[in-house]
Motif scaffolding. Structure first.
Motif, short mmCIF file in Angstrom:
data_model
loop_
_atom_site.label_atom_id
_atom_site.label_comp_id
_atom_site.label_asym_id
_atom_site.label_seq_id
_atom_site.Cartn_x
_atom_site.Cartn_y
_atom_site.Cartn_z
N HIS A 38 0.85 -1.19 0.00
CA HIS A 38 0.00 0.00 0.00
C HIS A 38 0.89 1.25 0.00
CE1 HIS A 38 -3.08 2.87 1.25
NE2 HIS A 38 -4.00 1.93 0.91
N ILE A 39 0.42 2.29 -0.66
CA ILE A 39 1.20 3.51 -0.75
C ILE A 39 1.52 4.07 0.63
CG2 ILE A 39 1.12 5.92 -1.50
CD1 ILE A 39 -0.35 5.03 -4.00
N ALA A 40 0.58 3.96 1.54
CA ALA A 40 0.80 4.46 2.91
C ALA A 40 1.95 3.72 3.59
CB ALA A 40 -0.49 4.33 3.73
N VAL A 41 2.07 2.41 3.28
CA VAL A 41 3.15 1.62 3.87
C VAL A 41 4.51 2.09 3.32
CG1 VAL A 41 4.12 -0.69 4.12
CG2 VAL A 41 1.65 -0.35 4.24
N TRP A 42 4.56 2.32 2.00
CA TRP A 42 5.80 2.82 1.41
C TRP A 42 6.23 4.15 2.04
CZ3 TRP A 42 8.96 -0.14 -1.05
CH2 TRP A 42 8.51 -1.20 -1.82
N ILE A 43 5.24 5.04 2.29
CA ILE A 43 5.56 6.33 2.91
C ILE A 43 6.12 6.12 4.33
CG2 ILE A 43 4.56 8.50 3.79
CD1 ILE A 43 2.57 8.36 1.46
N VAL A 44 5.51 5.18 5.04
CA VAL A 44 5.98 4.91 6.40
C VAL A 44 7.40 4.33 6.37
CG1 VAL A 44 5.64 3.40 8.40
CG2 VAL A 44 3.71 4.64 7.43
N LEU A 45 7.67 3.44 5.40
CA LEU A 45 9.02 2.87 5.30
C LEU A 45 10.06 3.95 5.05
CD1 LEU A 45 8.40 -0.39 3.21
CD2 LEU A 45 8.98 -0.20 5.64
N ILE A 46 9.71 4.93 4.21
CA ILE A 46 10.63 6.04 3.95
C ILE A 46 10.89 6.82 5.25
CG2 ILE A 46 10.91 8.24 2.72
CD1 ILE A 46 9.32 6.99 0.41
N LEU A 47 9.83 7.05 6.01
CA LEU A 47 9.99 7.79 7.26
C LEU A 47 10.83 6.99 8.28
CD1 LEU A 47 6.42 9.30 7.74
CD2 LEU A 47 8.51 10.48 7.01
N VAL A 48 10.66 5.67 8.28
CA VAL A 48 11.44 4.83 9.20
C VAL A 48 12.92 4.88 8.84
CG1 VAL A 48 11.89 2.45 9.91
CG2 VAL A 48 9.54 3.28 9.78
N VAL A 49 13.22 4.81 7.52
CA VAL A 49 14.61 4.91 7.09
C VAL A 49 15.20 6.26 7.49
CG1 VAL A 49 16.14 5.04 5.08
CG2 VAL A 49 14.36 3.27 5.19
N PHE A 50 14.40 7.32 7.32
CA PHE A 50 14.85 8.65 7.73
C PHE A 50 15.12 8.69 9.23
CE2 PHE A 50 13.83 12.82 9.48
CZ PHE A 50 14.73 13.62 8.79
N PHE A 51 14.25 8.05 9.99
CA PHE A 51 14.42 8.02 11.45
C PHE A 51 15.71 7.30 11.84
CE2 PHE A 51 13.86 5.51 15.35
CZ PHE A 51 13.75 6.53 16.27
N VAL A 52 15.98 6.17 11.16
CA VAL A 52 17.18 5.40 11.48
C VAL A 52 18.44 6.23 11.22
CG1 VAL A 52 18.58 3.40 10.83
CG2 VAL A 52 16.10 3.16 11.11
N TYR A 53 18.51 6.88 10.05
CA TYR A 53 19.69 7.66 9.72
C TYR A 53 19.82 8.90 10.61
CZ TYR A 53 21.16 5.00 5.66
OH TYR A 53 21.65 4.01 4.83
N SER A 54 18.69 9.52 10.92
CA SER A 54 18.77 10.69 11.82
C SER A 54 19.17 10.27 13.23
CB SER A 54 17.42 11.41 11.85
OG SER A 54 16.39 10.57 12.34
N SER A 55 18.85 9.01 13.61
CA SER A 55 19.24 8.53 14.93
C SER A 55 20.76 8.39 15.05
CB SER A 55 18.60 7.16 15.22
OG SER A 55 17.19 7.28 15.26
N LEU A 56 21.42 8.19 13.90
CA LEU A 56 22.88 8.10 13.93
C LEU A 56 23.52 9.40 14.39
CD1 LEU A 56 23.61 6.05 10.69
CD2 LEU A 56 23.52 5.24 13.05
N PHE A 57 22.85 10.52 14.08
CA PHE A 57 23.36 11.81 14.57
C PHE A 57 23.33 11.85 16.09
CE2 PHE A 57 22.35 13.04 10.23
CZ PHE A 57 23.42 13.84 9.90
N PHE A 58 22.24 11.33 16.67
CA PHE A 58 22.15 11.28 18.13
C PHE A 58 23.20 10.32 18.69
CE2 PHE A 58 18.00 13.02 17.17
CZ PHE A 58 17.79 13.91 18.22
N ALA A 59 23.42 9.20 17.99
CA ALA A 59 24.43 8.25 18.46
C ALA A 59 25.82 8.89 18.42
CB ALA A 59 24.40 6.99 17.59
N TYR A 60 26.07 9.62 17.35
CA TYR A 60 27.36 10.30 17.23
C TYR A 60 27.54 11.32 18.36
CZ TYR A 60 30.93 13.42 15.35
OH TYR A 60 32.04 14.19 15.18
N SER A 61 26.47 12.06 18.64
CA SER A 61 26.53 13.05 19.73
C SER A 61 26.75 12.37 21.07
CB SER A 61 25.23 13.87 19.74
OG SER A 61 25.22 14.76 20.84
#
Length: 423
Positions: A38-61
Motif C-alpha cells: 500500500h502507498i501508505a506503507v511505502w511512505i511509512v518505510l521512507i519515514l522509518v529509514v529517515f528516522f534510522v539515519y537521523s538517529s545516527l546523529f544522536f548516536a554520534y553526539s
C-alpha cells in the motif's frame, strides 16, 4: 533534544502520516523491489529509514559526549595531580624544601583566607565546560548539519564498543602525584587554569576543612598525621623522594626503634636527610654494635653526620671503631685537618685526658691530616715539649703557623692567651 523525546515524537508522527496517507490513497498499491505494498506503507518505510539515519546523529553526539566527559575527568584528575605535586614537593629552583614546621605554620596563617579561596575555586569550576559538556557538543553538531554519511557510518561502528567499555570510562584514573604537564590537558579552560597554577608555589593547608575530593582529603589527612609524628603508608601516592613529608615520614619510622633506624640507613632509596637522622637516633642509643652497623654503610654520610657519629663513638667506653676505620670514614666524606681539629675540640670535655691523648695520637700516626688536631690536644694538655717536637716534624708548615705564633707569644709574654684564638 534527548533521543527518547525524538523517538517518541517520530513514532506519533509516523502513525499520523500513515493514517492520513491511508485515508487519502484508499486501497491504492505500488510495486517496487519485487514487492507490492500500500502507498501508505511505502511512505511509512521512507519515514522509518529517515528516522534510522537521523538517529545516527544522536548516536554520534552520545559517543562524542562520552569521550568529552572522559577527557574532562582525565583533565580534572591531571589538574588535581598538579596541585598535589606542587603542594607536596614544593620544588624550589635550588631544590631545597621547607621544613614540616614551616609548612604547619604557613597553614595556620592561611586559615583566614579559606572562605575567599573556596568561593574563587567555585567560580572557576562553574565557568568551565566541565559542568555541561553535552551542551557544547550539541552546539558543535548544529554548526555542522552536513555531516557526511561515511562519518555517520563510522560513528555507528563505535557504538557497540562504547557500550562495552562505558562502565570503565569513569573509573578513578592514575593515583600518581606526577610532575604537572599542562600541555597534556585537552580542555582549554582547564589547561589555562593549569598554566596559571604552575606559576605559583602551593602549600598544603593542613588545618583546612575537607574539600570533598577523596584523593586530596585522604592525602592531607595522612600529611597531618605525619606532621604530628606518626608514620603513614604513603607509597601509593608516589611522592618525590625529597619531599619534606616523605623525609619526615621516614624520620617518624626511624624513631620507633633502632631496628627501624638501621633499616632506613641501609636502604639507598630513602631520602638522605632521613638516613642521616636515623644515624643520629642510633648514636643516641649508644649501642656500639648498632653504631658500627650504621657506619658500615657510607653512601649517605656527610661531614656533619660523620662528625656527630664519631663524637659519640669516641665517647663510648668501648669504641666500636679502630683508628684505621675512623680514618677511612673521614677520607670517604673528605675530612681535612680542620674537621679533625673540630672533632678534637668537641670530644675534649667527653674524654679523660689519657684517652683523648691516646686516640688522637693513634689517628695522627695513621694520617697526616690529624696532625694539627693532635698538636692541639698536646697544647691543651700542657705537653709543650712534645707539641714542639710534633710541629718540627710536621710536613705542612702552613697549618702550624697559628700554633707557632701561640707558642712564641706564650714564651715571650707573661700574658695568658686562649689557644682557640690561634688554632
Amino acid at each position: 533534544m534527548k533521543f527518547k523525546y525524538y523517538a517518541l515524537f517520530s513514532l506519533f508522527f509516523i502513525i499520523a502520516v500513515y493514517i492520513g496517507a491511508y485515508t487519502i490513497t484508499d486501497t491504492q498499491e505500488y510495486s517496487a523491489f519485487g514487492m507490492s505494498l500500500h502507498i501508505a506503507v511505502w511512505i511509512v518505510l521512507i519515514l522509518v529509514v529517515f528516522f534510522v539515519y537521523s538517529s545516527l546523529f544522536f548516536a554520534y553526539s552520545w559517543v562524542r559526549s562520552l569521550i568529552v566527559r572522559r577527557n574532562n575527568y582525565e583533565d580534572l584528575d591531571s589538574l588535581i595531580s598538579q596541585v598535589l605535586f606542587q603542594a607536596t614537593q614544593n620544588a624550589h629552583p635550588q631544590n631545597t624544601y621547607p621544613t614540616i614546621d614551616e609548612i604547619h605554620s604557613s597553614t595556620q596563617d592561611a586559615k583566614s583566607a579559606n572562605t575567599a579561596q573556596e568561593k574563587t575555586a567555585g567560580q572557576i569550576v562553574q565557568s568551565s565546560t566541565l559542568q555541561n559538556p553535552q551542551k557544547s557538543i550539541g552546539q558543535n553538531l548544529l554548526k555542522n548539519p552536513k555531516q557526511s554519511l561515511n562519518d555517520i557510518a563510522d560513528t555507528a561502528s563505535l557504538i557497540a564498543n562504547a557500550l562495552k567499555i562505558r562502565s570503565k570510562l569513569f573509573e578513578n584514573f592514575s593515583k600518581r602525584v606526577a610532575k604537572p604537564s599542562p600541555s597534556a590537558i585537552k580542555n582549554p579552560h582547564l589547561r589555562t587554569l593549569s598554566l596559571i597554577i604552575s606559576r605559583f608555589e602551593l602549600l598544603p593547608n593542613l588545618g583546612s576543612q575537607e574539600c570533598g575530593n577523596s584523593r586530596i582529603d585522604k592525602l592531607l589527612a595522612r600529611l597531618v598525621s605525619i606532621s604530628n609524628g606518626k608514620y603513614e603508608e604513603i607509597n601509593k601516592y608516589h611522592l618525590e623522594k625529597d619531599s619534606p613529608f616523605v623525609v619526615k615520614n621516614w624520620q617518624n619510622y626511624a624513631l620507633k626503634s633502632a631496628k627501624n633506624a638501621l633499616e632506613v640507613i641501609k636502604d639507598p632509596t630513602k631520602p638522605l636527610l632521613s638516613r642521616r637522622f636515623a644515624l643520629g637516633i642510633i648514636c643516641e642509643g649508644g649501642v656500639p654494635k648498632e653504631i658500627k652497623k650504621a657506619l658500615e654503610v657510607q653512601d649517605y654520610l656527610d661531614k656533619p653526620s660523620l662528625h656527630n657519629a664519631l663524637q659519640t663513638c669516641l665517647a663510648l667506653e668501648s669504641c666500636p671503631l679502630d683508628s684505621s676505620q675512623i680514618i677511612d670514614l673521614g677520607e670517604g666524606v673528605g675530612f681535612d685537618g680542620d674537621d679533625y681539629l673540630a672533632l678534637a675540640k668537641s670530644t675534649h670535655a667527653k674524654l679523660s685526658p689519657d684517652k683523648w691523648l691516646r686516640i688522637f695520637s693513634d689517628l695522627s700516626d695513621k694520617s697526616e691530616r690529624v696532625h694539627k688536631a693532635f698538636v692541639y690536644v698536646l697544647l691543651e694538655l700542657e705537653m709543650i715539649d712534645r707539641a714542639q717536637s710534633e710541629i718540627k716534624s710536621s710536613r705542612n708548615s702552613e697549618d702550624m703557623r697559628g700554633v707557632v705564633a701561640y707558642m712564641e707569644l706564650k714564651r715571650i709574654s707573661k700574658e695568658s692567651y686562649p689557644l682557640k684564638m690561634f688554632i
